[in-house]
Design a protein around this motif. Sequence first.
Motif, short mmCIF file in Angstrom:
data_model
loop_
_atom_site.label_atom_id
_atom_site.label_comp_id
_atom_site.label_asym_id
_atom_site.label_seq_id
_atom_site.Cartn_x
_atom_site.Cartn_y
_atom_site.Cartn_z
N VAL A 216 0.07 19.29 4.32
CA VAL A 216 0.37 20.50 3.53
C VAL A 216 1.40 21.34 4.27
O VAL A 216 1.26 21.61 5.48
CB VAL A 216 -0.93 21.32 3.29
CG1 VAL A 216 -0.62 22.59 2.51
CG2 VAL A 216 -1.96 20.47 2.55
N THR B 64 -9.30 18.76 3.81
CA THR B 64 -8.76 19.41 2.60
C THR B 64 -9.53 20.69 2.29
O THR B 64 -8.94 21.73 1.98
CB THR B 64 -8.82 18.45 1.40
OG1 THR B 64 -8.05 17.28 1.71
CG2 THR B 64 -8.26 19.11 0.15
N LYS B 65 -10.85 20.60 2.38
CA LYS B 65 -11.70 21.76 2.11
C LYS B 65 -11.39 22.90 3.09
O LYS B 65 -11.32 24.08 2.71
CB LYS B 65 -13.18 21.36 2.22
CG LYS B 65 -14.14 22.47 1.81
CD LYS B 65 -15.59 22.02 1.94
CE LYS B 65 -16.52 23.19 1.65
NZ LYS B 65 -17.93 22.83 1.89
N SER C 222 -16.42 23.05 8.26
CA SER C 222 -15.46 23.53 7.24
C SER C 222 -16.02 24.70 6.43
O SER C 222 -15.27 25.52 5.90
CB SER C 222 -15.05 22.39 6.30
OG SER C 222 -16.19 21.90 5.60
N VAL D 217 -8.55 23.45 4.72
CA VAL D 217 -7.22 24.01 4.40
C VAL D 217 -7.32 24.93 3.19
O VAL D 217 -6.74 26.02 3.17
CB VAL D 217 -6.21 22.87 4.17
CG1 VAL D 217 -4.89 23.43 3.61
CG2 VAL D 217 -5.95 22.11 5.47
N GLU D 218 -8.07 24.50 2.20
CA GLU D 218 -8.27 25.34 1.00
C GLU D 218 -8.98 26.65 1.34
O GLU D 218 -8.75 27.68 0.68
CB GLU D 218 -9.08 24.57 -0.05
CG GLU D 218 -8.30 23.45 -0.71
CD GLU D 218 -9.18 22.56 -1.59
OE1 GLU D 218 -10.43 22.75 -1.58
OE2 GLU D 218 -8.63 21.67 -2.27
N ALA D 219 -9.80 26.63 2.38
CA ALA D 219 -10.54 27.84 2.80
C ALA D 219 -9.69 28.78 3.63
O ALA D 219 -10.12 29.90 3.93
CB ALA D 219 -11.79 27.45 3.58
#
Length: 487
Positions: free
Chosen positions: A75, A55-56, A31, A58-60
Amino acid sequence: MILLKDILYKVNINAVAGNTVTYVNDVHFDSRKVSLDDVFVAVPGTVVDGHDYITKAVEAGAIAVVCERLPEQLVNGITYVEVENAHKALAVMAANFYGNPSQNLKLIGVTGTNGKTTVTSLLSQLFTKAGYKTGLLSTVKVMVGSKEYPATHTTPDSMTINRYLKMMNDAGVEYCFMEVSSHGIHQERTMGLNFAGGVFTNLSHDHLDYHKTFAEYRDTKKRFFDELPKNAFALVNVDDKNGVVMLQNTKARKITYALKTYADYKAQILENQFTGLLLKVNDNEVWSRLIGSFNAYNLLAVYAVADLFELDKLEILKYISELESVGGRFQYFISDDKVTAIVDYAHTPDALKNVLETINAIRTGNETLITVVGCGGDRDKTKRPIMANIASTLSTKAIFTSDNPRTEDPNKIIEEMESGVEPQNFNKTLSIEDRKQAIKTACQFAQANDIILIAGKGHETYQEINGVRSDFDDMKVVKKLLTHIKK
């Protein structure tokens, strides 16, 4: 940019949430490396689980996630692909992402406990001498034609393998020789690769910290041969009883080699000296600079592979006579004071026994044989007493020391080694935690014509203690010490 649906071709998919007709930039299973429009593959590991980092990712900026378990909350705008096995999915996706580069060259996989590095490296040397552009994926280094890259694992991750294979395609490489480890097979890193052939060297005690039982370790190796295509060959050493096991379910063409039993490719050792080996290979004699019966097996495997690809038999023998030993594999030098120092990667009981028996077969018996050996930390503990027993039985003197202790207490490792020494050999052993001091002591003991074997680390140029890697090269250390001490 490549369409997500194209890199998912042949992946075993359970469910899809979102759109697969979307362009993606890159594929990652870490990730921390994810950026905008990448695919993140959540791979369950032995220490961490990639699903915890979705989650990390996707946030990246990940635009798609491939996983074995869909997150509870999805999401919007992100494509989620649920697969049966994330390791297998990553391997197939990696091959698709790089255009299935293994299909454009002849890829040979070499597996077994000992000999993988030597066989792959010698094959690369020989085919290069024969005028072919070659590639090499080994423990020691990665070669793309004449360009060298550092190796990080015996068998790299799927993305790295396919990236190197694509580079080989671009460089016009025809043959690639690749070490295939049991970890690599178990973690599906070789999935999706098109092998033209597989070689089995031998099987002995190793990696039981990972595989738990010898049967599981053997069966993992066997899977590689089970999965070879029918147009490939499976070349196995039948002097090892596990060689026949490797062939049981393979669809590939079955070929055998041996020194002691009937086989398609046979060799006989005529001379075995510190200067090299004289072999009779399928009725032809050949001299090699390599040393020891274990190298007779390695050379025979190399000859067989070259012959299976229809290189001229006499040319093969000529090239074999020109092959040079691999760094850290029975690498030796003789000091001005006539002390022979040998550095070898032997880090398994079988490998250590082979090296010591080779030295004992060559020496006259008047020379002292001093063995410096340790065992790695955070690895299979069961082999420690066995290796110490072998070292103390087959040497005049054995010095137990640190290898790469990693996070373990080196003195505890040495104590576990000492427990394997038989009473009659107690007075032949010495324990010195500091590896340099252990080698120095061996050099101080050695007289003219004596032999020092430094086993375990071979080609490695570092020592790892509590997560810190420090420069340490056995050959450089012993050369410097012998020169200094004897002067």
